[in-house]
Design a protein around this motif. Structure first.
Motif, mmCIF file in Angstrom:
data_model
loop_
_atom_site.group_PDB
_atom_site.id
_atom_site.type_symbol
_atom_site.label_atom_id
_atom_site.label_comp_id
_atom_site.label_asym_id
_atom_site.label_seq_id
_atom_site.Cartn_x
_atom_site.Cartn_y
_atom_site.Cartn_z
ATOM 1 N N MET A 1 4.940 -5.793 11.835
ATOM 2 C CA MET A 1 4.219 -6.130 10.608
ATOM 3 C C MET A 1 5.226 -6.247 9.478
ATOM 4 S SD MET A 1 1.288 -4.071 8.417
ATOM 5 C CE MET A 1 -0.127 -4.701 9.300
ATOM 6 N N ARG B 1 6.889 -1.527 11.057
ATOM 7 C CA ARG B 1 6.240 -2.005 9.828
ATOM 8 C C ARG B 1 7.294 -2.019 8.723
ATOM 9 N NH1 ARG B 1 2.928 0.269 5.541
ATOM 10 N NH2 ARG B 1 1.131 -1.061 5.104
ATOM 11 N N CYS C 1 8.398 -3.391 4.774
ATOM 12 C CA CYS C 1 8.013 -3.936 3.476
ATOM 13 C C CYS C 1 9.269 -4.512 2.823
ATOM 14 C CB CYS C 1 7.413 -2.855 2.583
ATOM 15 S SG CYS C 1 6.051 -1.960 3.356
ATOM 16 N N ASN D 1 6.764 -0.399 17.810
ATOM 17 C CA ASN D 1 5.889 -0.756 16.687
ATOM 18 C C ASN D 1 6.650 -0.575 15.384
ATOM 19 O OD1 ASN D 1 3.789 -1.004 14.795
ATOM 20 N ND2 ASN D 1 2.286 -0.193 16.237
ATOM 21 N N THR E 1 8.178 2.923 10.069
ATOM 22 C CA THR E 1 7.768 2.230 8.850
ATOM 23 C C THR E 1 8.828 2.443 7.786
ATOM 24 O OG1 THR E 1 5.401 2.509 9.320
ATOM 25 C CG2 THR E 1 6.026 2.073 7.031
#
Length: 479
Positions: A365, A338, A340, A336, A309
């Motif tokens: 994501m 993530r 922003c 996986n 992330t």
């Protein structure tokens, strides 16, 4: 008639006759000790104390409870609550038997002035009675925590939150069975004693350090051989401190706050999940190039992780080293991700460059951060051949986009993966208003999707029948 009444009264006066209340008392007293203890342990401390007057068999149950919890907020309605609470703790411990005390929790309101102070005698008592779980939220005495605490052989969980006070550490620290430790709102003394604290916890599995002062440290060394999970959040002095991790079993790191001066991972080789939510303080003396160098070195050390992330600022500072991203080795274990991002061409370039290295990602994501007042969104043009996205386009199965507003950037991003990701089977879009309703986050636009965008999404869903697309909007859910 009078004689029969006399006989009845005589029978009532027989020594063996029982009143209904006596029968109830006998039934209460006959409950197994383990059951009585379990019942009383589930009550707030004030109600638990009152059970000692239920019957003769309950008198000593309170004095042998394995769990004691004293919360100041439960005494707010009591006159002279602070004094009465301290007196209750003193009385409870003074009248306790020699049985083991598994749990001691003391929660004072440390944000009130004046606030209650933790007594060393309470901690010493818990240590003497083989405490296993110790949860303290309190102001500590000027002398600090008692030294007996740092050599407690039975302690397995220690959670401590102080009032921004210096953690005074003894010269001998050995907690052989401690598995979880949480330190919040304390100040570490110096490099050597702080390292001794963590080195004295050979079985530590979980460590949380939150809102602590690292200003006295030049290096935060955590030499815990069994440590699996590490949380570091919102500590002061992080920008001038080197974080040195030496645990060979470390699996997950969650980091929130200004980037440390540097990170040293030592022999860490089992990292599977890493999350970085970095911030920048107004007084941070480093320029963008220096921050980018730290972020770049971090990425190079994290190529074996499975979950990653990265927040907005982490991606933003990488712009300064964008020309070197091609030198990164591929994250072949990463499945996986993530990310922003701000909606800009610069961030699009960094994101796509990173995805080119995330060659086996299955779940992605993307969170679009669009602050209030951000009107114009730059057009994003996809050039897959520029970023070498063959890997991610081959393996990506699940795509999520949060704060989806239907702008050109988001639609272009979505259409690109719908048209090129060969294994894509699931797409989830959440609108800003939907997320605000769920989490109470008011930093972003609260607008919903307009009808034109909704119609476009319906057409895309029909055009790609093998992909299950769900759009969570404030007023509708599109499937």
């Amino acid at each position: 008639m009078s004689s029969s009444g006399s006989i009845k009264r005589a029978q009532d006066d027989e020594p063996n006759s029982k009143r209904p209340c006596d029968e109830i008392e006998d039934r209460l007293s006959s409950l197994p000790n383990e059951l009585k203890t379990d019942i009383v342990s589930r009550l707030p401390i004030r109600q638990a104390l009152k059970t000692s007057i239920l019957s003769r068999g309950w008198k000593h149950t309170f004095s042998s409870l394995p769990r004691l919890a004293f919360f100041e907020h439960q005494f707010l309605s009591v006159p002279n609550s602070s004094r009465r609470l301290v007196e209750l703790i003193d009385w409870t411990l003074a009248n306790r038997d020699e049985s083991e005390l598994c749990t001691l929790a003391i929660n004072f309101n440390i944000f009130e002035k004046p606030c209650l102070t933790l007594k060393s005698t309470w901690i010493n008592f818990a240590v003497e009675h083989n405490v296993q779980y110790l949860h303290i939220i309190a102001q500590i005495e000027e002398t600090g925590l008692p030294s007996s605490l740092f050599t407690c052989r039975t302690l397995t969980v220690f959670k401590f939150m102080a009032r921004a006070q210096l953690l005074k550490l003894p010269s001998v620290i050995y907690l052989p069975n401690l598995k979880q430790m949480s330190l919040v709102n304390i100040c570490f003394p110096n490099d050597i004693l702080t390292e001794m604290l963590f080195a004295g916890c050979p079985l530590l599995l979980l460590l949380c350090i939150g809102k602590c002062g690292l200003d006295r440290l030049s290096r935060l060394t955590i030499p815990c051989p069994k440590l699996k999970i590490l949380w570091i959040s919102n500590c002061s002095g992080m920008d001038t401190c080197v974080i040195n991790l030496q645990g060979t079993c470390l699996e997950n790191i969650y980091y929130d706050g200004p980037l440390a001066r540097n990170f040293e991972f030592g022999t860490v080789n089992r990292l599977s999940g890493v999350g970085f939510n970095i911030t920048r303080e107004p007084d941070d003396w480093r320029n963008d190039n220096e921050l980018a160098e730290v972020a770049w070195n971090l990425l190079r050390d994290l190529i074996h992780v499975r979950e990653l992330t990265l927040n907005v600022l982490f991606i933003k500072v990488l712009w300064e080293v964008r020309g070197e991203l091609w030198q990164l080795r591929s994250f072949r274990n990463l499945t996986n991700v993530r990310l922003c991002v701000w909606p800009s061409v610069e961030n699009e370039e960094i994101v796509m460059s990173l995805l080119g290295k995330f060659c086996h990602v299955q779940q992605l994501m993307v969170i679009i951060h669009r602050p209030i007042g951000f009107g114009h969104v730059l057009r994003m043009e996809m050039h897959p051949e520029k970023y070498n996205l063959d890997g991610v386009l081959k393996h990506l199965e699940h795509l999520e986009i949060d704060y989806f507003g239907g702008f050109e950037l988001e639609m272009g991003f979505l259409k690109f993966f719908l048209g090129n990701a060969k294994s894509l089977t699931r797409v989830i879009l959440r609108t800003p208003g939907m997320i605000v309703n769920s989490y109470g986050d008011d930093r972003f636009h609260h607008d919903d999707l307009n009808q034109e965008t909704a119609d476009e999404l319906m057409r895309l869903s029909a055009a790609y029948p093998t992909v299950s697309m769900t759009v969570f909007d404030v007023n509708h859910t599109y499937n």
